[in-house]
Every structure is written in structure tokens, then in C-alpha cells.
Design a protein around this motif. Structure first.
Motif, PDB file in Angstrom:
ATOM      1  N   ASN A 118      39.058  60.418  57.186  1.00  0.00           N
ATOM      2  CA  ASN A 118      40.096  60.404  58.231  1.00  0.00           C
ATOM      3  C   ASN A 118      41.019  61.599  58.006  1.00  0.00           C
ATOM      4  OD1 ASN A 118      41.912  59.802  60.226  1.00  0.00           O
ATOM      5  ND2 ASN A 118      42.419  57.766  59.477  1.00  0.00           N
ATOM      6  N   PRO A 119      40.610  62.795  58.444  1.00  0.00           N
ATOM      7  CA  PRO A 119      41.342  64.040  58.128  1.00  0.00           C
ATOM      8  C   PRO A 119      42.767  64.098  58.651  1.00  0.00           C
ATOM      9  CG  PRO A 119      39.153  64.504  59.007  1.00  0.00           C
ATOM     10  CD  PRO A 119      39.411  63.052  59.241  1.00  0.00           C
ATOM     11  N   ASN A 120      43.119  63.260  59.618  1.00  0.00           N
ATOM     12  CA  ASN A 120      44.461  63.327  60.197  1.00  0.00           C
ATOM     13  C   ASN A 120      45.396  62.238  59.670  1.00  0.00           C
ATOM     14  OD1 ASN A 120      43.777  65.546  61.829  1.00  0.00           O
ATOM     15  ND2 ASN A 120      42.938  64.209  63.406  1.00  0.00           N
ATOM     16  N   ASP A 121      44.959  61.522  58.638  1.00  0.00           N
ATOM     17  CA  ASP A 121      45.787  60.439  58.110  1.00  0.00           C
ATOM     18  C   ASP A 121      46.910  61.012  57.252  1.00  0.00           C
ATOM     19  OD1 ASP A 121      45.901  57.347  57.646  1.00  0.00           O
ATOM     20  OD2 ASP A 121      46.238  58.271  55.702  1.00  0.00           O
ATOM     21  N   ALA A 122      48.141  60.868  57.724  1.00  0.00           N
ATOM     22  CA  ALA A 122      49.298  61.489  57.061  1.00  0.00           C
ATOM     23  C   ALA A 122      49.592  60.868  55.704  1.00  0.00           C
ATOM     24  CB  ALA A 122      50.527  61.376  57.964  1.00  0.00           C
ATOM     25  N   THR A 123      49.485  59.547  55.598  1.00  0.00           N
ATOM     26  CA  THR A 123      49.820  58.876  54.339  1.00  0.00           C
ATOM     27  C   THR A 123      48.842  59.255  53.245  1.00  0.00           C
ATOM     28  OG1 THR A 123      50.764  57.018  55.565  1.00  0.00           O
ATOM     29  CG2 THR A 123      50.226  56.647  53.245  1.00  0.00           C
ATOM     30  N   THR A 124      47.556  59.275  53.570  1.00  0.00           N
ATOM     31  CA  THR A 124      46.555  59.645  52.575  1.00  0.00           C
ATOM     32  C   THR A 124      46.766  61.087  52.116  1.00  0.00           C
ATOM     33  OG1 THR A 124      44.951  58.106  53.520  1.00  0.00           O
ATOM     34  CG2 THR A 124      44.086  59.854  52.125  1.00  0.00           C
ATOM     35  N   ARG A 125      47.071  61.986  53.058  1.00  0.00           N
ATOM     36  CA  ARG A 125      47.314  63.384  52.675  1.00  0.00           C
ATOM     37  C   ARG A 125      48.543  63.474  51.771  1.00  0.00           C
ATOM     38  NH1 ARG A 125      46.042  65.875  56.855  1.00  0.00           N
ATOM     39  NH2 ARG A 125      44.264  66.994  55.979  1.00  0.00           N
ATOM     40  N   HIS A 126      49.581  62.733  52.105  1.00  0.00           N
ATOM     41  CA  HIS A 126      50.787  62.763  51.273  1.00  0.00           C
ATOM     42  C   HIS A 126      50.468  62.279  49.855  1.00  0.00           C
ATOM     43  CE1 HIS A 126      54.894  62.332  49.913  1.00  0.00           C
ATOM     44  NE2 HIS A 126      54.612  61.083  49.576  1.00  0.00           N
ATOM     45  N   ASN A 127      49.720  61.184  49.745  1.00  0.00           N
ATOM     46  CA  ASN A 127      49.372  60.671  48.423  1.00  0.00           C
ATOM     47  C   ASN A 127      48.539  61.680  47.641  1.00  0.00           C
ATOM     48  OD1 ASN A 127      50.743  58.338  48.974  1.00  0.00           O
ATOM     49  ND2 ASN A 127      48.937  57.097  49.386  1.00  0.00           N
ATOM     50  N   LEU A 128      47.615  62.333  48.323  1.00  0.00           N
ATOM     51  CA  LEU A 128      46.803  63.357  47.667  1.00  0.00           C
ATOM     52  C   LEU A 128      47.688  64.489  47.165  1.00  0.00           C
ATOM     53  CD1 LEU A 128      44.173  64.715  46.828  1.00  0.00           C
ATOM     54  CD2 LEU A 128      43.918  65.523  49.201  1.00  0.00           C
ATOM     55  N   HIS A 159      39.994  49.091  53.632  1.00  0.00           N
ATOM     56  CA  HIS A 159      41.422  48.750  53.719  1.00  0.00           C
ATOM     57  C   HIS A 159      42.206  49.905  53.115  1.00  0.00           C
ATOM     58  CE1 HIS A 159      41.086  44.417  54.848  1.00  0.00           C
ATOM     59  NE2 HIS A 159      39.877  44.586  54.346  1.00  0.00           N
ATOM     60  N   LYS A 160      42.915  50.633  53.966  1.00  0.00           N
ATOM     61  CA  LYS A 160      43.646  51.814  53.514  1.00  0.00           C
ATOM     62  C   LYS A 160      44.673  51.463  52.443  1.00  0.00           C
ATOM     63  CE  LYS A 160      46.585  53.803  56.324  1.00  0.00           C
ATOM     64  NZ  LYS A 160      47.128  54.578  57.459  1.00  0.00           N
ATOM     65  N   ASN A 161      45.369  50.348  52.596  1.00  0.00           N
ATOM     66  CA  ASN A 161      46.380  49.961  51.622  1.00  0.00           C
ATOM     67  C   ASN A 161      45.784  49.760  50.238  1.00  0.00           C
ATOM     68  OD1 ASN A 161      48.201  50.030  53.679  1.00  0.00           O
ATOM     69  ND2 ASN A 161      48.639  47.846  53.720  1.00  0.00           N
ATOM     70  N   TRP A 162      44.614  49.147  50.181  1.00  0.00           N
ATOM     71  CA  TRP A 162      43.972  48.919  48.884  1.00  0.00           C
ATOM     72  C   TRP A 162      43.667  50.255  48.210  1.00  0.00           C
ATOM     73  CZ3 TRP A 162      39.600  44.871  50.302  1.00  0.00           C
ATOM     74  CH2 TRP A 162      40.201  43.716  50.801  1.00  0.00           C
ATOM     75  N   ASP A 163      43.100  51.170  48.977  1.00  0.00           N
ATOM     76  CA  ASP A 163      42.738  52.469  48.397  1.00  0.00           C
ATOM     77  C   ASP A 163      43.986  53.224  47.928  1.00  0.00           C
ATOM     78  OD1 ASP A 163      40.054  52.063  48.763  1.00  0.00           O
ATOM     79  OD2 ASP A 163      39.977  53.061  50.710  1.00  0.00           O
ATOM     80  N   LYS A 174      47.471  48.528  35.214  1.00  0.00           N
ATOM     81  CA  LYS A 174      46.149  48.296  34.624  1.00  0.00           C
ATOM     82  C   LYS A 174      45.486  47.066  35.226  1.00  0.00           C
ATOM     83  CE  LYS A 174      46.929  50.596  30.182  1.00  0.00           C
ATOM     84  NZ  LYS A 174      46.984  50.437  28.700  1.00  0.00           N
ATOM     85  N   ALA A 175      46.290  46.078  35.617  1.00  0.00           N
ATOM     86  CA  ALA A 175      45.740  44.879  36.250  1.00  0.00           C
ATOM     87  C   ALA A 175      45.417  45.136  37.719  1.00  0.00           C
ATOM     88  CB  ALA A 175      46.726  43.720  36.123  1.00  0.00           C
ATOM     89  N   ALA A 176      46.180  46.028  38.359  1.00  0.00           N
ATOM     90  CA  ALA A 176      45.966  46.309  39.781  1.00  0.00           C
ATOM     91  C   ALA A 176      44.600  46.943  40.018  1.00  0.00           C
ATOM     92  CB  ALA A 176      47.072  47.222  40.299  1.00  0.00           C
ATOM     93  N   ILE A 177      44.159  47.777  39.085  1.00  0.00           N
ATOM     94  CA  ILE A 177      42.891  48.504  39.275  1.00  0.00           C
ATOM     95  C   ILE A 177      41.703  47.553  39.403  1.00  0.00           C
ATOM     96  CG2 ILE A 177      41.270  50.104  38.183  1.00  0.00           C
ATOM     97  CD1 ILE A 177      43.749  51.632  37.119  1.00  0.00           C
ATOM     98  N   PRO A 178      41.456  46.647  38.432  1.00  0.00           N
ATOM     99  CA  PRO A 178      40.300  45.753  38.591  1.00  0.00           C
ATOM    100  C   PRO A 178      40.443  44.798  39.770  1.00  0.00           C
ATOM    101  CG  PRO A 178      41.609  45.128  36.657  1.00  0.00           C
ATOM    102  CD  PRO A 178      42.110  46.453  37.126  1.00  0.00           C
ATOM    103  N   ALA A 179      41.674  44.412  40.118  1.00  0.00           N
ATOM    104  CA  ALA A 179      41.865  43.515  41.256  1.00  0.00           C
ATOM    105  C   ALA A 179      41.427  44.197  42.554  1.00  0.00           C
ATOM    106  CB  ALA A 179      43.327  43.082  41.347  1.00  0.00           C
ATOM    107  N   ILE A 180      41.851  45.437  42.750  1.00  0.00           N
ATOM    108  CA  ILE A 180      41.452  46.159  43.968  1.00  0.00           C
ATOM    109  C   ILE A 180      39.956  46.459  43.948  1.00  0.00           C
ATOM    110  CG2 ILE A 180      41.748  48.276  45.295  1.00  0.00           C
ATOM    111  CD1 ILE A 180      44.105  46.419  45.566  1.00  0.00           C
ATOM    112  N   GLN A 181      39.428  46.804  42.779  1.00  0.00           N
ATOM    113  CA  GLN A 181      37.987  47.057  42.690  1.00  0.00           C
ATOM    114  C   GLN A 181      37.188  45.809  43.062  1.00  0.00           C
ATOM    115  OE1 GLN A 181      37.876  48.469  38.622  1.00  0.00           O
ATOM    116  NE2 GLN A 181      37.715  50.616  39.258  1.00  0.00           N
ATOM    117  N   LYS A 182      37.661  44.650  42.603  1.00  0.00           N
ATOM    118  CA  LYS A 182      37.003  43.381  42.939  1.00  0.00           C
ATOM    119  C   LYS A 182      37.079  43.141  44.437  1.00  0.00           C
ATOM    120  CE  LYS A 182      35.289  39.213  41.970  1.00  0.00           C
ATOM    121  NZ  LYS A 182      33.952  38.987  41.360  1.00  0.00           N
ATOM    122  N   ALA A 183      38.244  43.387  45.033  1.00  0.00           N
ATOM    123  CA  ALA A 183      38.407  43.201  46.476  1.00  0.00           C
ATOM    124  C   ALA A 183      37.415  44.064  47.244  1.00  0.00           C
ATOM    125  CB  ALA A 183      39.842  43.538  46.879  1.00  0.00           C
ATOM    126  N   LYS A 184      37.287  45.325  46.843  1.00  0.00           N
ATOM    127  CA  LYS A 184      36.387  46.251  47.524  1.00  0.00           C
ATOM    128  C   LYS A 184      34.925  45.833  47.372  1.00  0.00           C
ATOM    129  CE  LYS A 184      37.353  50.694  46.969  1.00  0.00           C
ATOM    130  NZ  LYS A 184      37.567  51.186  48.341  1.00  0.00           N
TER     131      LYS A 184
END
Length: 437
Positions: free
Chosen positions: A240-250, A209-213, A192-202
Motif C-alpha cells: 500500500n504505497p500511499n499509506d501515510a501511517t506505515t510510511r511514517h513508522n518506516l 490487519h494494519k494495526n497488528w503489523d 517481548k510479549a506483544a511480538i508472539p501474540a501478534i505473530q499468533k494472531a497473524k
């Protein structure tokens, strides 16, 4: 990351995050002391800090030359030269100047970090800060660096505490600092704390930043907001249709939301792009086909055959090993496809490798179905010896074997044990009632 169960057949799946073991370090480093006058003209990074910047301590030419020589050695990775130039200053043996000591400690801390001696780097950096001799810009940059060192060493709570101190005392807000905070919160399971922190960063940068997303999507999932996580992952993947990590997370988010058809489509895309790189990828792919086949109103055989094809591909590529999980899944797939003999052979191989009794129980039931009651009872006893979670089913197989052997007292005894298991209680009690017990 703990994900909700997809079904009784599909094991929980961890959402892999592409977070490096150490973030890119902010390394302000000691200034070139031969050019202090020019350095002082640069804008302050921490103009609103609560700490009063100490007056600079005079540095002799010899100290400046040695510091700069040591720093150059650190940058070059020359350990021996760096330690020779800086160790005396860092220990305080060859200087009474705390500013010189702090600069030497900072340089050695970076040397230790790049030599993979993170704990020693933390010790040196902590000592540098403890001198309280550095100007605010360097002091607070080192404080931020210390938070990163703690993160890299897996000391997440200390990393978070140091980061909070840096922000409250330095009075500076940056996108990177909030991004780091969100990542640390995620590691601490403070979703719950990670969400507003990343939103603030963005909100503080236009840079992606792929890691943040990935952390944000995962945190949404952990807090029951999988829909938002899916939407974010889809947006990332569209960019980025060829991003393997993002596809895995999805895929994982889709599985958690029981969107199996969509998950299968993404797995098929991953397959076509050679993005199935782990046994878990292949096993989950096969399980999704099995679940879809089980829940379909149509013939499940085509889905089971697709599951078998996926497993065969994984083994053929050397990614899936012929271990317990493989043979158990192969047995499940063959059983759903109606290949009873092949299923039995797979379950027998799994039983020889397994320790939980689940495969032994499958062997027992298939043998009982084919009328091999004594062999079935033997397999059921093996399942019980391995502490199977389905004791009632094992005892019902044993009871059936005794019944066919005309040993009614033993059959009743086994069935009473089956009646004690909630899973088989109703069926076992009905059998006992019909038998007059």
C-alpha cells in the motif's frame, strides 16, 4: 515508544500507532427470546469451556417482550426508552430472574458504551457476568467484550487479565483475541510479549490487519530488532504505497537505525504525497538534512538550505508554528549554511521563547565570535539563569569577556567554573595553566 537518540541534535521521536481508542466490539447481544428453539440449534462457540453452562431460567412473555423492546431501543440509540424497559430488570427490582437481570445489564452496558460512559458500561457488564446466569456462549462473549471495554477505558492490565481469563476458561483461540492481546501488551510496554501474540494472531487468519503489523514493527524496534521492523514496514508499504501511517513508522525505524539517507527519501515521498501533517514531521525532516550536512565530506550548505526550505514550507502551510523549536532549528540551519547574521537573529527569537538556555548560549557564542564580548557575557548569564546544560561553555564566554576587559581575576574565577564542567574541563584547565594558575 522510546526510541534511541539519533544524535545530539535530533530529539527522540515517538512512533505513532494507528490504534483506535476502542476496538470493534463483539456484541452478541441478547437473543430474540421468541425464537429460543431456533437459536439453540446454532453450534456452540465454547464447547470446551471449563465453566458448566447453567440451566436456562424460564422467561415470561412479559419479560421477553420488555427485554426485546429494550434491546431494540438500545440499537436505535433511544436512551429513555431503553432505560424505561430495562432498568427495573437490571436492578432486580422488577424481576427475581437472574437471567433476565443479566440480559438487561448487558444491553444497558452497550447503551452506556455508545454514550461514551465506558466506566458505567464496565460496571453493568461486570454485574451481568456476576449473576452467573448466562449460557456459556453469551457469558464468554460478554467476558471478551469486558476486556475490550477495559482496553477502551485505558485499564490495560485489567483488559489483559480479563482476556487471559476468557481464554483459559472459555478454551477458545481466535486471531482477534491474540491481536487484542498484542496491542494491550504494547500499551503496557510488554514488547517481548506483544511480538508472539501478534505473530499468533497473524497465523490464525489470512486477513491483513494494519494495526497488528504496526504494533509488531514497533515492538521489534523496542526490543532491538529494528531490522525486522524495517523489513515488515517496507513490505506493508510495498502493498500500500500511499499509506501515510506505515510510511511514517518506516521513517522512524530508519531514523532509529541511523539510516538517514533512506529516511530522507521516504520523507521526500511523504512530502510529494502531502503526508507531512505535523510539526514533528517537518522538524525531523529538517534535522535529518542538518545531520547529513554535518556528517558529509561535501559542502554542508546545500543540506542546510534544504532544511530551511522544509521549515519554510511547514510554516507556510500553517503546520509548523513559529515557536522556540522552529527558531532554534532555523538558527541551526542558517549557521550550517554560513548565514551568521540570520542565525543570530533566529537564535535571539528562540531565546526570547525558550526556557532551557540553549538558544541564549548560541547567541552568546555568536556575539563573542563577532567581538561583542559584553553583550556575549550578558547572553551567557541569561543562559546560566535558565539552567543551561552547558554551563562550562557559558562560563568560558564570560571569562573571555572579562579577559578582553582586562579583568584577569574575574576571568580566572569564571574559567575555574568552566574547568568544573567535564565538557570544557580540558580547555579551561589549559587556559588556567597558561595563565599561571
Amino acid at each position: 515508544m522510546k526510541l534511541g537518540s539519533m544524535s545530539k541534535m535530533l530529539a527522540g521521536t515517538a512512533l505513532a500507532l494507528a490504534i483506535s481508542s476502542g476496538l470493534a466490539l463483539a456484541q452478541p447481544g441478547p437473543r430474540d427470546h421468541s425464537n429460543d428453539q431456533q437459536s439453540q440449534k446454532q453450534p456452540e462457540l465454547y464447547p470446551n469451556a471449563t465453566r458448566k453452562s447453567p440451566k436456562p431460567q424460564p422467561v415470561t412473555k412479559k419479560e421477553a417482550d420488555n427485554l426485546n423492546a429494550g434491546i431494540a431501543a438500545v440499537k436505535a440509540g433511544n436512551v429513555a426508552a431503553a432505560e424505561k424497559a430495562l432498568s427495573g430488570y437490571a436492578s432486580g427490582e422488577t424481576t427475581k430472574n437472574n437471567y433476565v437481570k443479566a440480559i438487561a445489564l448487558q444491553a444497558l452496558a452497550n447503551l452506556q458504551y455508545h454514550q461514551q460512559n465506558v466506566k458505567l458500561a464496565i460496571t453493568d457488564l461486570t454485574k451481568a457476568l456476576a449473576t452467573n446466569a448466562l449460557p456459556n456462549d453469551t457469558h464468554f462473549q460478554l467476558m471478551y467484550e469486558l476486556a475490550q471495554f477495559y482496553y477502551s477505558d485505558g485499564q490495560y492490565q485489567k483488559a489483559l487479565d480479563t482476556l487471559h481469563d476468557w481464554r483459559s476458561q472459555g478454551k477458545r483461540e481466535t486471531a482477534d483475541s491474540y491481536g487484542l492481546e498484542g496491542i494491550i501488551d504494547y500499551q503496557l510496554q510488554n514488547y517481548k510479549a506483544a511480538i508472539p501474540a501478534i505473530q499468533k494472531a497473524k497465523s490464525l487468519t489470512t486477513t491483513t490487519h494494519k494495526n497488528w503489523d504496526q504494533v509488531l514493527a514497533a515492538s521489534y524496534a523496542e526490543t532491538g530488532q529494528a531490522g525486522q521492523g524495517i523489513a515488515m514496514a517496507k513490505k506493508q508499504l510495498a502493498a500500500n504505497p500511499n499509506d501515510a501511517t506505515t510510511r511514517h513508522n518506516l521513517i522512524v525505524l530508519l531514523m532509529q537505525s541511523n539510516k538517514y539517507d533512506e529516511a530522507i527519501k521516504e520523507l521526500q515521498k511523504a512530502q510529494s504525497l502531502n503526508q507531512l501533517t505535523s510539526a514533528t514531521n517537518y522538524e525531523n525532516f529538517a534535522k535529518l538534512y542538518l545531520i547529513t550536512g554535518q556528517n558529509s565530506n561535501q559542502d554542508p550548505k546545500p543540506y542546510a538550505e534544504k532544511a530551511l526550505g522544509v521549515l519554510k514550507e511547514g510554516v507556510g502551510k500553517g503546520i509548523v508554528k513559529p515557536d522556540f523549536n522552529f527558531y532554534k532549528l532555523q538558527g541551526d540551519s542558517n549557521l550550517l549554511a554560513g548565514n551568521t547574521h540570520a542565525a543570530l537573529a533566529s537564535y535571539e527569537k528562540a531565546a526570547a521563547l525558550g526556557h532551557d538556555g540553549s538558544a541564549d548560549l548560541q547567541v552568546a557564542q555568536l556575539l563573542a565570535d563577532s567581538g561583542k564580548y559584553q553583550s556575549a557575557a550578558s547572553a551567557a548569564r541569561k543562559a546560566l539563569a535558565k539552567d543551561t546544560k552547558h554551563k562550562g561553555r557559558a562560563y568560558m564566554v564570560i571569562a573571555s569577556a572579562y579577559q578582553h576587559a582586562k579583568n584577569k581575576p574575574a576571568a580566572v574565577k569564571a574559567m575555574r567554573k568552566a574547568a568544573a564542567d567535564p565538557e570544557t574541563s580540558t580547555a579551561a584547565k589549559a587556559w588556567l595553566h597558561k595563565a599561571g594558575y
